[in-house]
Motif scaffolding. Structure first.
Motif, PDB file in Angstrom:
ATOM      1  N   UNK A 124     -64.810  12.707  13.457  1.00 35.49           N
ATOM      2  CA  UNK A 124     -63.707  13.410  14.077  1.00 35.49           C
ATOM      3  C   UNK A 124     -63.273  14.587  13.779  1.00 35.49           C
ATOM      4  N   UNK A 125     -62.810  15.449  14.579  1.00 36.41           N
ATOM      5  CA  UNK A 125     -62.298  17.055  14.239  1.00 36.41           C
ATOM      6  C   UNK A 125     -60.975  17.144  14.329  1.00 36.41           C
ATOM      7  N   UNK A 126     -60.387  18.203  13.842  1.00 38.81           N
ATOM      8  CA  UNK A 126     -59.076  18.526  13.771  1.00 38.81           C
ATOM      9  C   UNK A 126     -58.419  18.804  15.247  1.00 38.81           C
ATOM     10  N   UNK A 127     -57.589  17.822  15.654  1.00 41.09           N
ATOM     11  CA  UNK A 127     -56.854  18.339  16.866  1.00 41.09           C
ATOM     12  C   UNK A 127     -55.333  18.561  16.742  1.00 41.09           C
ATOM     13  N   UNK A 128     -55.020  19.248  17.482  1.00 42.44           N
ATOM     14  CA  UNK A 128     -53.473  19.661  17.624  1.00 42.44           C
ATOM     15  C   UNK A 128     -52.624  18.506  18.274  1.00 42.44           C
ATOM     16  N   UNK A 129     -51.831  17.802  17.407  1.00 40.85           N
ATOM     17  CA  UNK A 129     -51.083  16.540  17.994  1.00 40.85           C
ATOM     18  C   UNK A 129     -49.576  16.777  17.706  1.00 40.85           C
ATOM     19  N   UNK A 130     -48.832  17.946  17.277  1.00 37.10           N
ATOM     20  CA  UNK A 130     -47.756  18.339  17.096  1.00 37.10           C
ATOM     21  C   UNK A 130     -47.556  19.687  17.011  1.00 37.10           C
ATOM     22  N   UNK A 131     -46.211  20.185  16.520  1.00 35.03           N
ATOM     23  CA  UNK A 131     -46.149  21.704  16.634  1.00 35.03           C
ATOM     24  C   UNK A 131     -46.863  22.243  15.532  1.00 35.03           C
ATOM     25  N   UNK A 132     -47.807  22.775  15.416  1.00 30.48           N
ATOM     26  CA  UNK A 132     -48.931  23.370  14.351  1.00 30.48           C
ATOM     27  C   UNK A 132     -49.201  22.338  13.435  1.00 30.48           C
ATOM     28  N   UNK A 133     -49.411  21.006  13.885  1.00 28.86           N
ATOM     29  CA  UNK A 133     -49.592  19.851  13.215  1.00 28.86           C
ATOM     30  C   UNK A 133     -50.831  19.030  13.569  1.00 28.86           C
ATOM     31  N   UNK A 134     -51.946  19.233  12.700  1.00 25.47           N
ATOM     32  CA  UNK A 134     -53.350  19.032  13.403  1.00 25.47           C
ATOM     33  C   UNK A 134     -53.803  17.635  12.309  1.00 25.47           C
ATOM     34  N   UNK A 135     -54.572  16.875  13.079  1.00 27.64           N
ATOM     35  CA  UNK A 135     -55.313  15.608  12.258  1.00 27.64           C
ATOM     36  C   UNK A 135     -56.469  15.523  12.949  1.00 27.64           C
TER      37      UNK A 135
END
Length: 350
Positions: A320-331
């Motif tokens: 998996x790659x980092x994805x934007x899931x919230x306000x400047x919050x990535x996972x």
């Protein structure tokens, strides 16, 4: 832990380059010999940015690659691949000794063990004065001594003249670590790489060192990469929190956002193992099960899948790659869900 109420300081202008940035930063080490030779993936494809006057905490368990990143940024290791950019310029383009010394002056490192980082045969003034002579050659001998006294006072040690004439064994662990910060501060740095600087100190004096980092950020305009396995101390001092696991960044974002609403199961696990007594958090993982991370010749897929209670088939096939899931919050998680109202997740850089 007492609340310092540290006010966040805005980072660099959005139009300007970050203070330091890594792109696809990778470091592998050969292990074994002959036919048994394999490759240990200490750091893989790490994208990381640190702004001016920003404290970024890099957290994770032992062996996650945190200290390797610090040594790559410090120039102790050279990347296997990828690039490090300092104020927009690639480090690989810095060929002359003058350029390399200037970079090391701007980006010094404070080590975990405050005793082994000081030469026991010399007074504590020796390392500070030597750094000043190497990195600030324009100063006269008397000016170097005055500057050494100034930085010792700035890290909270006084009287500076008395402290500087002592040997390392005559200082407490907290005092020795403050001398480490003074040596770094003598360079007039822009970024200090603090590799678990409080982990070997008594709990009672850790808070003083964390307060010192916050004060140096405020008074000297220094940024910090604070490497730690202690989530509570990261919450106390850091603007942003970056979580590493098995050489990969798995989550990043504003510290309070990551801790209050973790997106990656590994972050959940860290919070469950080391709860913050200031603000009890609801975590979804009851305990740690499964195998340790596989970082020697790893196969494609999520490296946390062997311990993850949410694993799906895709986790075994695709990294998996980092994805934007919230306000400047990535996972970086196949099953992590975006916040309500967040647009379709997209690949991002931490």
């Amino acid at each position: 832990m007492t609340d310092l109420s540290i006010e966040p300081i805005s980072s660099t202008d959005p139009e300007a380059a970050p203070l330091i940035e890594t792109r696809k930063l990778t470091r592998h080490f050969r292990v074994g010999r002959g036919l048994s030779r394999k490759m240990l993936h200490a750091v893989d494809d790490v994208d990381l940015t640190i702004g001016r006057q920003e404290i970024v905490a890099l957290a994770g368990e032992s062996g996650s690659g945190k200290s390797t990143i610090a040594r790559l940024l410090a120039g102790v290791y050279t990347p296997t691949s990828g690039e490090i950019y300092y104020q927009g310029a690639a480090l690989s383009s810095m060929r002359s000794r003058r350029e390399q010394l200037a970079y090391r002056s701007d980006v010094p490192m404070v080590f975990q063990d405050p005793f082994s980082s000081l030469n026991p045969a010399f007074r504590v003034s020796h390392g500070i004065l030597r750094s000043l002579k190497l990195h600030r050659g324009d100063l006269t001998r008397s000016q170097r001594y005055d500057e050494a006294e100034r930085v010792v006072e700035e890290v909270g040690l006084s009287p500076a003249g008395d402290i500087m004439h002592r040997y390392p064994y005559e200082l407490s662990g907290g005092q020795r670590q403050r001398i480490g910060f003074a040596q770094a501060l003598a360079h007039k740095p822009k970024l200090i790489l603090a590799d678990e600087p409080v982990s070997m100190l008594d709990v009672s004096i850790r808070i003083g060192l964390l307060n010192l980092m916050a004060e140096l950020r405020r008074s000297a305009g220094v940024s910090f990469l604070y490497i730690t396995h202690d989530i509570a101390s990261a919450r106390y001092v850091a603007d942003r929190l970056v979580i590493m696991y098995a050489g990969h960044i798995v989550e990043s974002g504003p510290t309070e956002s990551v801790l209050a609403n973790p997106k990656h199961p590994y972050t959940d696990l860290l919070l469950g193992a080391v709860p913050d007594p200031r603000a009890p958090l609801t975590v979804g993982i009851e305990g740690d099960t499964g195998e340790p991370p596989k970082v020697i010749d790893p196969t494609p897929g999520c490296r946390f899948r062997w311990r993850c209670p949410l694993v799906v088939d895709e986790c075994h096939r695709t990294t998996p790659t980092l994805r934007l899931l919230g306000d400047n919050h990535n996972a970086a998680c196949h099953v992590a869900q975006p916040d309500p109202g967040q647009s379709e997740p997209a690949d991002v850089k931490p």
